[in-house]
Design an enzyme around this catalytic site. Structure first.
Site, mmCIF file in Angstrom:
data_model
loop_
_atom_site.group_PDB
_atom_site.id
_atom_site.type_symbol
_atom_site.label_atom_id
_atom_site.label_comp_id
_atom_site.label_asym_id
_atom_site.label_seq_id
_atom_site.Cartn_x
_atom_site.Cartn_y
_atom_site.Cartn_z
ATOM 1 N N GLY A 579 0.797 -1.233 0.000
ATOM 2 C CA GLY A 579 0.000 0.000 0.000
ATOM 3 C C GLY A 579 0.827 1.279 0.000
ATOM 4 O O GLY A 579 0.271 2.379 -0.013
ATOM 5 N N ASN A 609 0.838 2.624 -6.569
ATOM 6 C CA ASN A 609 -0.244 3.069 -5.670
ATOM 7 C C ASN A 609 -0.530 4.565 -5.804
ATOM 8 O O ASN A 609 -1.635 5.002 -5.496
ATOM 9 C CB ASN A 609 0.095 2.719 -4.217
ATOM 10 C CG ASN A 609 0.066 1.221 -3.988
ATOM 11 O OD1 ASN A 609 -0.809 0.519 -4.510
ATOM 12 N ND2 ASN A 609 1.038 0.715 -3.238
ATOM 13 N N ASP A 700 -5.061 -10.250 -10.146
ATOM 14 C CA ASP A 700 -5.767 -8.982 -9.892
ATOM 15 C C ASP A 700 -5.221 -7.858 -10.781
ATOM 16 O O ASP A 700 -5.480 -6.687 -10.540
ATOM 17 C CB ASP A 700 -5.668 -8.596 -8.409
ATOM 18 C CG ASP A 700 -4.225 -8.382 -7.956
ATOM 19 O OD1 ASP A 700 -3.289 -8.656 -8.768
ATOM 20 O OD2 ASP A 700 -4.007 -7.942 -6.808
ATOM 21 N N HIS A 703 -0.749 -7.726 -8.764
ATOM 22 C CA HIS A 703 0.244 -8.496 -8.012
ATOM 23 C C HIS A 703 0.569 -9.806 -8.716
ATOM 24 O O HIS A 703 -0.332 -10.558 -9.058
ATOM 25 C CB HIS A 703 -0.287 -8.821 -6.602
ATOM 26 C CG HIS A 703 -0.592 -7.607 -5.801
ATOM 27 N ND1 HIS A 703 -1.852 -7.064 -5.718
ATOM 28 C CD2 HIS A 703 0.207 -6.814 -5.047
ATOM 29 C CE1 HIS A 703 -1.820 -5.990 -4.940
ATOM 30 N NE2 HIS A 703 -0.580 -5.817 -4.529
#
Ligand code: CA
Length: 725
Positions: A579, A609, A700, A703
């Site tokens: 994150g 991110n 996804d 990743h």
């Protein structure tokens, strides 16, 4: 062509080496311009500062001198580095610590043959670096019988008053500590006049029988400006402690006027004699106030006025000691014959409110706390009595000192050398800056809202991100800053112009969300991972360091087996945090994760991110990555860096996030120099021929699965091998 300037620098420094000037930097804490008589404020007649004035009269006074961020640590960090807070990492006093491993001007002076010394207040949490000699106060330090941290880590307590002791220790070093064959830098840094404004015993009776003038804005109602002005907790009317600030003894009383809870700790440090002298000075007045309030004869604004008098007198009494100390230092320079070859500067980490707007303290971009005193004397170079209105800032000190010492100014320094201004009797050259940038993070203390802004010679624009609003001040018509004209149609054009300046300066100083270091300590796992990392880096010996977000952290999950196989024997360290955006990486690297780390190679991949969380424009994310690269280069100049392309995301090539990441990659690949920074684009490793990101590799579309980590390691191996060997 490149050789010519270098040759010139070498020749110039060889010629100047014999006469490089000494630098005596005298620095105090929270010294308002209105408390220096040469600035001609309302207190100049009542509380003159003849010795500070000597510097101005024999040299120059700067009337438009400012800080980057109006609190102690950040201002000091900006001075040492010549950089704004977000770049040097000392953003606020609460969560920041100074990353002492970064380049500072004392380090560069030391390396160039100067002898460097620091005495007094440091207040940057980490141990001073770049000084031959230092002796500093722990944290804020104490006024009475202060302890000093010694270079061997021990502590020494001196009996007496802190300002006198700092002065004496500094003069003592000049007399006996230095190598007289070298030019010196001496930073003599006072605690005074910082809160709680405890004067020396010889000054406790000053102005006992007079009322000092009150500022016109003592009873400011905060109308016509941002609503946060009314919400601060730094007012004379409401926010003084009974004991700590007002020096009243015993249990706190009159809660409508005085805050309970913090006793005058300085009185507690005094020995019997000191305490007796102190009480003799304060107690009669204290009891008189208590009796008058008790009898109902003093209330409301009258109590505020009493508190202002108690505050301003103590503050100015502290200044008196500073001024005397400066006088002693100037006298010593004269007596020792050093004066001619020594530049003397007097400054303070930021200004302070002496009741203006009803306040004490600092933090705001309003003039009283934004401004820093700057007096400088340099015999033979600065014309005595010079007065400068050039817009200068504390980031200018480092490049100035470097230039006068004939040391090359690093490209990443953001300030400008004042040398051309000093040589021209204070007149700024044609191409001088058009404005200044300011930033305050909005710490919880005193509840001053986060804001940043810019000023030019006449206007000041402030931005409050909390409610995305602006304030604009016309300092010519409204020098006290009592009315924001941001919504006045007559100022619409100026507002737009200043917004343009704001955008330009934020760009020039590389300030945006991606470059402003930010922690995530509110998330337990993140804080814990950071703490565990600090323990791990202390062990030392890491040779291959991965830096990034969840994709890098994933080497501990889906990539675990491949990691063990490829990197297990290479003394690896994983600094990947799920994150994280560029600003979080910056915070971590500036707060200990690189301490003692000096690997053969870094592998850096960050930025996805910034895209995923806020669809940040590629330029912004790239600026964060550039800053990370510079930080790594500065801290471990011998380490190679493998800069990886931000992995593709979204299934299709025209996905919005994919396109942003592509844009980031297009910019950052230009940061590689092929020598220390190497670029590797792994996109093709993962993508199908039509540009689709296969679900089997990244389910996804962000990743990698175990198979993806193996593909990554294999594709990276040849380059890595080259860098590690
Ligand atoms: Ca300060």
């Amino acid at each position: 062509m490149k050789l010519l300037p270098l040759l010139f620098v070498l020749l110039a420094s060889a010629a100047d080496a014999a006469k490089r000037p000494n630098i005596l930097f005298i620095f105090s804490d929270d010294h308002a311009l209105n408390a220096i008589s040469s600035y001609e404020g309302p207190l100049k007649d009542a509380a003159p500062t003849p010795n500070l004035d000597r510097i101005a009269e024999q040299g120059a006074i700067f009337t438009r001198s400012y800080c980057t961020n109006s609190i102690c640590g950040p201002s000091r960090a900006s001075i040492l580095t010549g950089k704004h807070s977000h770049i040097n990492g000392y953003v606020d006093n609460n969560t920041s610590r100074f990353d002492g491993s970064q380049t500072t001007f004392p380090k560069l002076l030391l390396k160039s043959g100067y002898q460097t010394a620091l005495v007094g207040k440091w207040h940057l949490k980490t141990t001073p670096e770049g000084f031959d000699y230092w002796e500093v106060l722990p944290g804020q330090g104490s006024y009475y019988n202060p302890d000093f941290i010694q270079q061997d880590g021990g502590r020494k307590r001196y009996t007496g008053y802190v300002t006198d002791i700092v002065t004496e220790r500094a003069i003592d070093w000049l007399k006996t500590g230095r190598d007289k064959g070298k030019p010196f830098l001496l930073m003599c840094q006072h605690k005074a006049p910082h809160r709680n404004w405890s004067p020396a015993l010889r000054h406790v009776d000053l102005w006992d029988d007079v009322d000092l003038p009150e500022p016109k804005t003592l009873f400011d109602d905060y109308s016509n400006r941002h609503p946060s002005l009314a919400k601060q907790r730094m007012s004379i009317a409401n926010d003084f402690f009974w004991g700590w600030d007002m020096k009243l003894n015993g249990d706190a009383r009159f809660p409508e006027y005085f805050m309970p809870g913090l006793a005058n700790g300085e009185r507690g440090r005094m020995n019997e004699d000191q305490q007796a002298a102190w009480d003799a000075a304060y107690e009669t007045e204290n009891q008189a106030m208590i009796a008058t309030v008790e009898a109902g004869e003093m209330k409301g604004d009258a109590v505020t006025r009493w508190k202002y008098q108690r505050y301003i007198k103590d503050y100015l009494r502290c200044i008196r000691s500073v001024d005397e100390g400066v006088g002693r230092m100037l006298d010593y320079l004269d007596e020792s014959g050093l004066a001619e070859d020594t530049i003397v500067i007097y400054s303070s980490d930021q200004g302070f409110y002496l009741g203006e707007h009803g306040w004490y303290d600092k933090r705001w971009m309003f003039e009283e706390s934004f401004a820093m005193p700057f007096l400088i004397r340099w015999p033979g170079v600065i014309k005595p009595g010079s007065r400068s209105e050039a817009l200068i800032q504390n980031i200018d000190y480092a490049p100035t000192f470097l230039e006068v010492a004939g040391v090359e100014i690093p490209e990443t320094v953001q300030g400008r050398s004042l040398l051309p201004v000093l040589k021209a009797s204070g007149k700024a050259p044609e191409d001088w800056r058009e404005g200044l940038y300011y930033f305050y993070s909005g710490e919880a203390t005193h509840r001053v809202a986060a804001h940043d802004g810019v000023c030019d010679q006449r206007y000041k624009l402030m931005y409050f991100p909390g409610d995305k609003s602006w304030n604009l001040f016309d300092l010519e018509k409204d020098p006290m800053e009592m009315r924001s004209v941001h919504d006045d149609p007559a100022y619409a054009k100026e507002l737009e112009r200043m917004k343009g300046l704001y955008a330009r300066l934020r760009d020039e100083y590389r300030m945006n969300e991606a470059t402003l270091p930010a922690h995530r300590n509110d998330q337990g796992w993140w804080k814990k991972r950071h703490e565990e990392t600090l323990k791990e880096v202390k062990k030392g010996g890491h040779e291959l360091v991965f830096i990034g977000d969840s994709i890098t952290q994933g080497w501990e999950g889906a990539g675990k087996q491949t990691w063990a196989e490829f990197y297990g024997d290479r003394k690896p360290l994983n600094l990947g945090y799920s994150g994280d955006r560029t600003e979080h990486v910056l915070w971590r690297l500036l707060n200990g994760e690189l301490e003692g780390v000096d690997p053969k190679a870094y592998v850096l991949m960050i930025g996805t991110n910034n895209t995923g969380h806020r669809m940040a424009p590629p330029e912004e994310t790239a600026s964060g990555i550039k800053l990370i690269l510079e930080l790594l280069r500065d801290r471990s100049p011998d380490s190679k860096i493998l800069l990886l392309s931000v992995f593709p995301r979204d299934e299709k090539p025209d996905g919005a996030k994919r396109k942003i990441n592509d844009g980031v990659n297009e910019i950052i690949k230009g940061y590689a120099d092929g020598e220390m920074i190497h670029w590797l684009d792994l996109s093709d490793t993962f993508l199908a021929e039509d540009g689709t990101l296969p679900r089997e590799i990244m389910p996804d579309f962000l990743h990698p699965k175990a198979q993806g980590y193996r593909m990554w390691a294999e594709a990276m191996e040849p380059k890595l091998k080259e860098l590690l060997d």
